[in-house]
Design a protein around this motif. Structure first.
Motif, PDB file in Angstrom:
ATOM      1  N   LEU A 171      -3.665   6.590  11.431  1.00  0.00           N
ATOM      2  CA  LEU A 171      -4.899   7.390  11.486  1.00  0.00           C
ATOM      3  C   LEU A 171      -6.091   6.561  11.033  1.00  0.00           C
ATOM      4  O   LEU A 171      -7.166   6.602  11.634  1.00  0.00           O
ATOM      5  CB  LEU A 171      -4.742   8.633  10.610  1.00  0.00           C
ATOM      6  CG  LEU A 171      -5.932   9.597  10.563  1.00  0.00           C
ATOM      7  CD1 LEU A 171      -6.193  10.198  11.932  1.00  0.00           C
ATOM      8  CD2 LEU A 171      -5.689  10.704   9.548  1.00  0.00           C
ATOM      9  N   LEU A 172      -5.907   5.775   9.980  1.00  0.00           N
ATOM     10  CA  LEU A 172      -7.071   5.033   9.474  1.00  0.00           C
ATOM     11  C   LEU A 172      -7.459   3.898  10.414  1.00  0.00           C
ATOM     12  O   LEU A 172      -8.628   3.527  10.482  1.00  0.00           O
ATOM     13  CB  LEU A 172      -6.848   4.579   8.036  1.00  0.00           C
ATOM     14  CG  LEU A 172      -6.119   3.309   7.675  1.00  0.00           C
ATOM     15  CD1 LEU A 172      -7.034   2.112   7.762  1.00  0.00           C
ATOM     16  CD2 LEU A 172      -5.639   3.445   6.228  1.00  0.00           C
ATOM     17  N   SER A 173      -6.473   3.389  11.167  1.00  0.00           N
ATOM     18  CA  SER A 173      -6.812   2.386  12.176  1.00  0.00           C
ATOM     19  C   SER A 173      -7.747   2.996  13.217  1.00  0.00           C
ATOM     20  O   SER A 173      -8.689   2.352  13.685  1.00  0.00           O
ATOM     21  CB  SER A 173      -5.541   1.881  12.846  1.00  0.00           C
ATOM     22  OG  SER A 173      -5.844   0.947  13.839  1.00  0.00           O
ATOM     23  N   ALA A 230       2.336  -1.723  12.782  1.00  0.00           N
ATOM     24  CA  ALA A 230       1.173  -2.555  13.118  1.00  0.00           C
ATOM     25  C   ALA A 230       0.838  -2.431  14.608  1.00  0.00           C
ATOM     26  O   ALA A 230      -0.332  -2.359  14.987  1.00  0.00           O
ATOM     27  CB  ALA A 230       1.453  -4.013  12.752  1.00  0.00           C
ATOM     28  N   ALA A 249       0.826  -1.203   0.000  1.00  0.00           N
ATOM     29  CA  ALA A 249       0.000   0.000   0.000  1.00  0.00           C
ATOM     30  C   ALA A 249       0.861   1.255   0.000  1.00  0.00           C
ATOM     31  O   ALA A 249       1.846   1.333   0.718  1.00  0.00           O
ATOM     32  CB  ALA A 249      -0.912  -0.005   1.220  1.00  0.00           C
ATOM     33  N   ARG A 250       0.486   2.191  -0.824  1.00  0.00           N
ATOM     34  CA  ARG A 250       1.169   3.482  -0.803  1.00  0.00           C
ATOM     35  C   ARG A 250       0.431   4.415   0.152  1.00  0.00           C
ATOM     36  O   ARG A 250      -0.253   5.339  -0.259  1.00  0.00           O
ATOM     37  CB  ARG A 250       1.220   4.084  -2.209  1.00  0.00           C
ATOM     38  CG  ARG A 250       2.265   3.442  -3.094  1.00  0.00           C
ATOM     39  CD  ARG A 250       2.312   4.138  -4.415  1.00  0.00           C
ATOM     40  NE  ARG A 250       2.686   5.530  -4.268  1.00  0.00           N
ATOM     41  CZ  ARG A 250       3.940   5.973  -4.300  1.00  0.00           C
ATOM     42  NH1 ARG A 250       4.916   5.138  -4.464  1.00  0.00           N
ATOM     43  NH2 ARG A 250       4.188   7.247  -4.181  1.00  0.00           N
ATOM     44  N   LEU A 251       0.566   4.088   1.447  1.00  0.00           N
ATOM     45  CA  LEU A 251      -0.017   4.937   2.485  1.00  0.00           C
ATOM     46  C   LEU A 251       1.132   5.365   3.378  1.00  0.00           C
ATOM     47  O   LEU A 251       2.052   4.586   3.613  1.00  0.00           O
ATOM     48  CB  LEU A 251      -1.020   4.144   3.315  1.00  0.00           C
ATOM     49  CG  LEU A 251      -2.315   3.707   2.638  1.00  0.00           C
ATOM     50  CD1 LEU A 251      -3.053   2.723   3.509  1.00  0.00           C
ATOM     51  CD2 LEU A 251      -3.191   4.901   2.335  1.00  0.00           C
ATOM     52  N   LEU A 282       4.359   3.041   3.444  1.00  0.00           N
ATOM     53  CA  LEU A 282       4.405   1.686   4.005  1.00  0.00           C
ATOM     54  C   LEU A 282       5.190   0.721   3.132  1.00  0.00           C
ATOM     55  O   LEU A 282       5.853  -0.175   3.621  1.00  0.00           O
ATOM     56  CB  LEU A 282       2.981   1.128   4.166  1.00  0.00           C
ATOM     57  CG  LEU A 282       2.110   1.646   5.295  1.00  0.00           C
ATOM     58  CD1 LEU A 282       0.836   0.844   5.324  1.00  0.00           C
ATOM     59  CD2 LEU A 282       2.822   1.549   6.614  1.00  0.00           C
ATOM     60  N   LYS A 299      -9.678   5.718  12.606  1.00  0.00           N
ATOM     61  CA  LYS A 299     -10.905   6.191  11.967  1.00  0.00           C
ATOM     62  C   LYS A 299     -11.839   5.052  11.550  1.00  0.00           C
ATOM     63  O   LYS A 299     -13.022   5.290  11.345  1.00  0.00           O
ATOM     64  CB  LYS A 299     -10.589   7.076  10.756  1.00  0.00           C
ATOM     65  CG  LYS A 299      -9.902   8.387  11.094  1.00  0.00           C
ATOM     66  CD  LYS A 299     -10.533   9.139  12.243  1.00  0.00           C
ATOM     67  CE  LYS A 299     -11.833   9.815  11.874  1.00  0.00           C
ATOM     68  NZ  LYS A 299     -12.426  10.502  13.035  1.00  0.00           N
ATOM     69  N   ALA A 325       7.085   9.095  10.058  1.00  0.00           N
ATOM     70  CA  ALA A 325       5.642   9.310   9.923  1.00  0.00           C
ATOM     71  C   ALA A 325       5.183   9.521   8.488  1.00  0.00           C
ATOM     72  O   ALA A 325       4.108   9.078   8.112  1.00  0.00           O
ATOM     73  CB  ALA A 325       5.212  10.489  10.789  1.00  0.00           C
ATOM     74  N   GLN A 358      -0.756   0.831  15.191  1.00  0.00           N
ATOM     75  CA  GLN A 358      -2.151   0.770  14.746  1.00  0.00           C
ATOM     76  C   GLN A 358      -3.037   0.146  15.813  1.00  0.00           C
ATOM     77  O   GLN A 358      -4.188   0.528  15.977  1.00  0.00           O
ATOM     78  CB  GLN A 358      -2.257  -0.049  13.454  1.00  0.00           C
ATOM     79  CG  GLN A 358      -1.766   0.692  12.234  1.00  0.00           C
ATOM     80  CD  GLN A 358      -1.838  -0.167  11.004  1.00  0.00           C
ATOM     81  OE1 GLN A 358      -1.582  -1.360  11.052  1.00  0.00           O
ATOM     82  NE2 GLN A 358      -2.188   0.439   9.884  1.00  0.00           N
ATOM     83  N   HIS A 413       1.763   7.689   9.020  1.00  0.00           N
ATOM     84  CA  HIS A 413       0.783   8.497   9.738  1.00  0.00           C
ATOM     85  C   HIS A 413      -0.635   8.154   9.296  1.00  0.00           C
ATOM     86  O   HIS A 413      -1.532   7.954  10.104  1.00  0.00           O
ATOM     87  CB  HIS A 413       1.074   9.977   9.503  1.00  0.00           C
ATOM     88  CG  HIS A 413       0.170  10.897  10.261  1.00  0.00           C
ATOM     89  ND1 HIS A 413      -1.011  11.360   9.750  1.00  0.00           N
ATOM     90  CD2 HIS A 413       0.267  11.414  11.502  1.00  0.00           C
ATOM     91  CE1 HIS A 413      -1.594  12.132  10.644  1.00  0.00           C
ATOM     92  NE2 HIS A 413      -0.843  12.189  11.709  1.00  0.00           N
ATOM     93  N   GLU A 414      -0.809   8.056   7.971  1.00  0.00           N
ATOM     94  CA  GLU A 414      -2.126   7.745   7.411  1.00  0.00           C
ATOM     95  C   GLU A 414      -2.596   6.364   7.869  1.00  0.00           C
ATOM     96  O   GLU A 414      -3.770   6.174   8.194  1.00  0.00           O
ATOM     97  CB  GLU A 414      -2.030   7.805   5.879  1.00  0.00           C
ATOM     98  CG  GLU A 414      -3.317   7.503   5.152  1.00  0.00           C
ATOM     99  CD  GLU A 414      -4.296   8.659   5.169  1.00  0.00           C
ATOM    100  OE1 GLU A 414      -3.865   9.798   5.448  1.00  0.00           O
ATOM    101  OE2 GLU A 414      -5.476   8.412   4.915  1.00  0.00           O
ATOM    102  N   ALA A 415      -1.674   5.397   7.902  1.00  0.00           N
ATOM    103  CA  ALA A 415      -2.042   4.031   8.275  1.00  0.00           C
ATOM    104  C   ALA A 415      -2.530   3.981   9.727  1.00  0.00           C
ATOM    105  O   ALA A 415      -3.503   3.295  10.039  1.00  0.00           O
ATOM    106  CB  ALA A 415      -0.858   3.095   8.088  1.00  0.00           C
TER     107      ALA A 415
END
Lengths: 259, 354
Positions: free
Chosen positions: A97-99, A145, A88-90, A133, A101, A129, A148, A93-95
């Motif tokens: 955050l999405l955990s 992980a 994944a190109r995340l 990934l 959200k 950050a 997350q 920080h985004e990874a």
């Protein structure tokens, strides 16, 4: 606040798991799940996390796990799968955050960001950050992980061999983080391969073989030759000294009959 | 790439986060600008050879323009450009979401066979007069297309669930599906009347020449609905990119989400294919471009995919009109010829990575 203890009375998955309890993983301590490959460690963790269907009688505090709504169950318990690698190109920080959200959908708030930042900081991920990934090393990915998992602040953390792909330094760090999580009152249930790590960090152990629980209890009662030699079918050299207990595998105890 | 490598600090405050977001969103504005330019260029060029200034004037003040130009512009060129933009965006969104939910960089409505299935379904309605859903005309064609693309999507889903199904096997299945429906289309061609044959060529090669308000409205409606649903499920869809188990551990109902999104994308594919026929590779290439620019986070990735898909289709239309003087080539041929090398590249790169 009373700390919720995880108690498993029964966990059955057809052909794979027939664990009868009561097995206790007290809050505020690390419980190690030990056993050979295919013993059902992952299956048990997934069954507890509600990812794998099972006939389950298990409680966290006074809540029956099987009776919890799915959303609530994923909030109170978090399962960390064996090291996966995604392309994944995340950003890190985004990874994280999405955990958070996926737990509480909606707009990103200042509070969300503070929680993400705290999780990143505690795993020393702040410098990474904004890295993607798909460019992280195995150890870094495992830390993401865990971050997350931490950002969701579950009451119980279930980890599936979090140290398996890591070097010695990273292994110790991961377990030290888990120790800190346990010290904050969480229930930490972790499948481990390494007896020495278990001896060093685990407070309690569940010994699993062929889908059944052979023994469970305080670590010093479980991590003894009488239990471990039949569990892994090996000869072990056990040394007790000031630094604690160390295990040295010597030889295979009996050759499995070959076809 | 360089932006990712720089060790930037994570956003400390909401203001920082918003600034980060704005930086990403600038790519969306850039995508919008590219689409406007591509659309305008597409509008200016075409049979009739009017001077650009005249065309612009007719666009601005239709009442003062030469009547022939006015009709050419407002009733032929503008609907065509709109159809190009909408269908390009639709295919790109369908491709982007199929890549996301199947975790397969080679997925798009064309490579997985959904487009061929849909185009057979639509042809069945147009040539054979057989409508599977109780709908008529353009709606009947779209309805048939949906039934068949949904079937193809379900097949993809069933096979994808089986253990050990690699990404390449899934694409092989897609190609087999494509062959199947192309053979069935050939059968229709064989029994079709000369008049209907003309229409069939249209399905197989892809063409933007038959824009009607109904078709435009249909694509726009489904596209907006798909974008809105994806926006709502954005975090969960992004979580799928982390792998199935990881997503399920986060409480995402992966199987249900995947099935629902595939069905929605089958519908989107169906309305596009029913309007323009089989146009390949836009749905494959646009999401890859978007991913390179803004990464996998849904809230940036999906809108940019749509904008780039629309732009690519307008450009392909432009090329189809200007490549050979006096001839308008089917736009599907242009996208296939430019998209195939990229498809090869993706396959080779994927093999190296795995």
């Amino acid at each position: 606040m009373t700390l919720p203890t995880l108690v498993v009375n029964q966990a059955h998955v057809k052909h794979r798991l027939a664990v009868d309890g009561p097995l206790r993983a007290p809050a505020g301590s690390i419980t190690a799940l030990l056993g050979p490959n295919g013993a059902g460690k992952s299956t048990l963790l997934k069954a507890l996390a509600g990812i794998e269907g099972a006939a389950l009688d298990a409680r966290l505090g006074d809540r029956q796990l099987a009776g919890l709504p799915a959303l609530e169950r994923h909030r109170v318990m978090h399962y960390l799968p064996q090291l996966g690698r995604g392309g994944a190109r995340l950003s890190v920080h985004e990874a994280v955050l999405l955990s958070l959200k996926t737990l509480s959908p909606g707009r990103v708030s200042a509070q969300d960001l503070a929680r993400v930042r705290e999780a990143l900081a505690s795993l020393h991920l702040l410098p990474l950050a904004q890295h993607s990934l798909d460019r992280l090393s195995g150890g870094q990915y495992q830390r993401v992980a865990i971050a997350q998992a931490m950002v969701r602040r579950p009451e119980a953390l279930l980890l599936d061999e979090p140290t398996s792909a890591l070097d010695l330094h990273q292994q110790l760090r991961v377990l030290e983080w888990l120790r800190r999580e346990a010290d904050q009152g969480r229930t930490v249930l972790v499948a481990l391969h390494d007896l020495n790590l278990a001896a060093r960090f685990a407070d309690h152990c569940w010994l699993l073989k062929q889908g059944r629980c052979l023994h469970a209890g305080p670590a010093r009662e479980c991590l003894v030759r009488e239990h471990l030699e039949p569990l892994f079918e090996i000869h072990l050299n056990v040394q007790q000294d000031a630094g604690g207990t160390t295990f040295q595998p010597l030889a295979v105890r009996q050759v499995a009959p070959r076809e | 790439m360089t932006a990712d490598a720089a060790p930037l600090a994570p956003p400390a405050t909401l203001a920082d986060f918003r600034r980060h977001e704005r930086r990403r969103r600038r790519w969306l504005w850039a995508g919008g600008a590219v689409l406007l330019l591509a659309g305008l260029a597409d509008l200016l060029v075409g049979p009739g050879h009017y001077a650009y200034r005249e065309v612009l004037l007719a666009l601005w003040r239709p009442a003062e323009a030469d009547p022939v130009l006015r009709i050419t512009l407002w009733q032929i060129r503008l609907p065509t450009v709109l159809l190009a933009a909408l269908s390009g965006a639709g295919l790109a969104v369908a491709g982007a979401q199929m890549q996301t939910v199947l975790d397969n960089p080679l997925a798009d409505p064309f490579t997985l066979g959904l487009a061929s299935a849909a185009s057979f379904g639509a042809a069945l309605a147009v040539v054979g007069g057989i409508a599977l859903l109780p709908l008529e005309g353009a709606l009947g064609a779209a309805g048939n297309a949906f039934v068949f693309s949904l079937l193809a999507a379900l097949m993809v889903q069933l096979l994808g669930q089986r253990r050990g199904t690699s990404l390449e096997v899934l694409v092989l299945l897609g190609i087999a599906t494509m062959f199947t429906f192309n053979a069935l289309l050939g059968l229709l061609q064989y029994v079709a009347s000369p008049d209907a044959l003309q229409q069939l060529v249209f399905w197989t090669l892809g063409s933007l020449s038959r824009a009607t308000p109904l078709k435009l409205a249909m694509i726009a409606l489904v596209l907006v609905a798909c974008l809105a649903v994806s926006q709502r499920l954005g975090w969960q869809l992004s979580a799928l990119r982390l792998g199935d188990t990881q997503a399920r551990a986060m409480g995402v109902r992966a199987a249900r989400l995947r099935l629902g999104m595939l069905a929605a994308m089958a519908l989107l594919t169906a309305v596009v294919v029913a309007a323009v026929g089989t146009i390949g590779f836009v749905g494959l290439v646009a999401p890859h471009m978007a991913r390179l620019l803004v990464g996998d986070a849904q809230r940036h990735f999906l809108p940019l995919s749509a904008l780039l898909g629309a732009s690519l289709m307008c450009l392909a239309d432009l090329v189809s009109k200007s490549a050979l003087p006096g001839v308008v080539l089917p736009v599907g041929i242009i996208t296939a010829l430019t998209g195939l090398p990229i498809f090869f590249l993706l396959i080779l790169r994927h093999r190296r990575l795995s």
